[in-house]
Design an enzyme around this catalytic site. Structure first.
Site, PDB file in Angstrom:
ATOM      1  N   HIS A   1       1.506 -43.912  47.865  1.00 34.43           N
ATOM      2  CA  HIS A   1       1.884 -44.248  46.500  1.00 34.43           C
ATOM      3  C   HIS A   1       2.386 -43.002  45.777  1.00 34.43           C
ATOM      4  O   HIS A   1       1.614 -42.168  45.308  1.00 34.43           O
ATOM      5  CB  HIS A   1       0.676 -44.854  45.765  1.00 34.43           C
ATOM      6  CG  HIS A   1       0.964 -45.225  44.353  1.00 34.43           C
ATOM      7  ND1 HIS A   1      -0.009 -45.251  43.374  1.00 34.43           N
ATOM      8  CD2 HIS A   1       2.127 -45.575  43.725  1.00 34.43           C
ATOM      9  CE1 HIS A   1       0.534 -45.603  42.223  1.00 34.43           C
ATOM     10  NE2 HIS A   1       1.828 -45.797  42.414  1.00 34.43           N
TER      11      HIS A   1
ATOM     12  N   ASN B   1      -3.819 -46.623  39.040  1.00 32.13           N
ATOM     13  CA  ASN B   1      -3.545 -47.786  38.198  1.00 32.13           C
ATOM     14  C   ASN B   1      -4.796 -48.556  37.810  1.00 32.13           C
ATOM     15  O   ASN B   1      -4.764 -49.324  36.846  1.00 32.13           O
ATOM     16  CB  ASN B   1      -2.532 -48.701  38.887  1.00 32.13           C
ATOM     17  CG  ASN B   1      -1.127 -48.155  38.738  1.00 32.13           C
ATOM     18  OD1 ASN B   1      -0.762 -47.662  37.680  1.00 32.13           O
ATOM     19  ND2 ASN B   1      -0.341 -48.216  39.796  1.00 32.13           N
TER      20      ASN B   1
ATOM     21  N   GLU C   1      -0.851 -40.781  46.170  1.00 34.15           N
ATOM     22  CA  GLU C   1      -2.096 -41.436  46.573  1.00 34.15           C
ATOM     23  C   GLU C   1      -1.920 -41.936  48.001  1.00 34.15           C
ATOM     24  O   GLU C   1      -1.039 -42.746  48.286  1.00 34.15           O
ATOM     25  CB  GLU C   1      -2.411 -42.631  45.668  1.00 34.15           C
ATOM     26  CG  GLU C   1      -3.133 -42.290  44.403  1.00 34.15           C
ATOM     27  CD  GLU C   1      -3.558 -43.540  43.640  1.00 34.15           C
ATOM     28  OE1 GLU C   1      -4.747 -43.626  43.282  1.00 34.15           O
ATOM     29  OE2 GLU C   1      -2.704 -44.410  43.390  1.00 34.15           O
TER      30      GLU C   1
END
Length: 284
Positions: free
Chosen positions: A139, A189, A151
């Site tokens: 990510h 997130n 990530e």
């Protein structure tokens, strides 16, 4: 021999990943189902490199060499063997699972398959793939050429060898990889999106104007941009998709998407990419 990377999806994230890899001597293949999107991505990469040349951050020959390392294949089936595939398509589980099923057929067990998903389960994405131990989350943050964090998301079946290789490759791109486990939203997130969602609730309830909410978070919390501006930058459809993943994954009402967010997405007010979201960008 340089590492070979296929980026699938030539949107904002895909173009940034391709550029960052090519800047660090990866041999890059960039493919999108829409050829016009790939052309747009190449134009965006060239424009970013041109700005870097103008600022003295690189010379023209370096910029040209970066562009030369990005190849656009006619279809994924024509791509030769690669070390890594990074998927950067729409944030919808059904589409990602379908793509990974196809990638699993096209590339043998020696190719690591990574998803740039910002919230969807890597374990579910890996389910239809032969040798699911090679499937992982990678990510990147937006804008990719600027942001350092990646990530690295280990699914239930992801092997340690896969994790170690992806960490090494991220470091070769001068990124800072952080290994996290496969939970909805991962770390970034799971924390960021509820904050944005709460800012939308505050706006919906008339607690303050959009400008006031953003100013409080910028000046009071030292954030580089306010949450509503950031939502526009990310894309309100993406914010909604991530909140729905969190809401479904945790079955907790604290992750319920704000009705105003859903209303704006339904109206096509998606932020910067549509020209209008919480703020108007058509006049900018």
């Amino acid at each position: 021999m340089s590492l070979r990377l296929l980026v699938v999806g030539a949107g904002q994230m895909g173009s940034g990943i391709a550029q960052s890899a090519a800047q660090h001597d990866f041999e890059v293949f960039l493919w999108d189902s829409l050829s016009q999107q790939t052309e747009k991505a190449l134009q965006q990469i060239r424009a970013r490199l041109d700005r870097a040349v103008q600022k003295g951050e690189m010379d023209r020959s370096q910029a040209d060499a970066i562009m030369d390392r990005i190849d656009v294949p006619h279809d994924m089936g024509s791509v030769p063997s690669v070390d890594l595939v990074v998927e950067a398509i729409i944030e919808q589980e059904k589409e990602k699972v379908s793509l990974f099923e196809q990638l699993g057929r096209l590339f043998d067990a020696s190719t690591i398959l990574a998803s740039n998903t910002s919230s969807i389960s890597i374990s579910r994405i890996a389910r239809p793939v032969p040798h699911p131990e090679r499937v992982i989350g990678m990510h990147f943050m937006n804008p990719v050429p600027v942001m350092r964090l990646v990530e690295v998301v280990a699914g239930t079946l992801t092997s340690q060898d896969t994790v170690q290789k992806v960490v090494k490759w991220a470091e070769m791109m001068e990124k800072t990889p952080v290994v996290v486990q496969d939970y909805p939203g991962f770390v970034s997130n799971r924390i960021l999106m509820p904050m944005i969602n709460e800012a939308i609730f505050a706006l919906q309830e008339g607690v303050a104007s959009k400008e006031a909410i953003d100013t409080v978070m910028k000046l009071g919390m030292n954030h580089p941009m306010g949450p509503l501006t950031l939502a526009d930058f990310i894309g309100l459809d993406t914010c909604l998709a991530i909140m729905e993943v969190l809401y479904e994954g945790f079955a907790d009402s604290k992750y319920r998407p704000a009705p105003l967010l859903r209303k704006m997405v339904d109206a096509g007010l998606l932020g910067r990419k549509s020209g209008r979201g919480f703020y108007d960008y058509e006049k900018a």
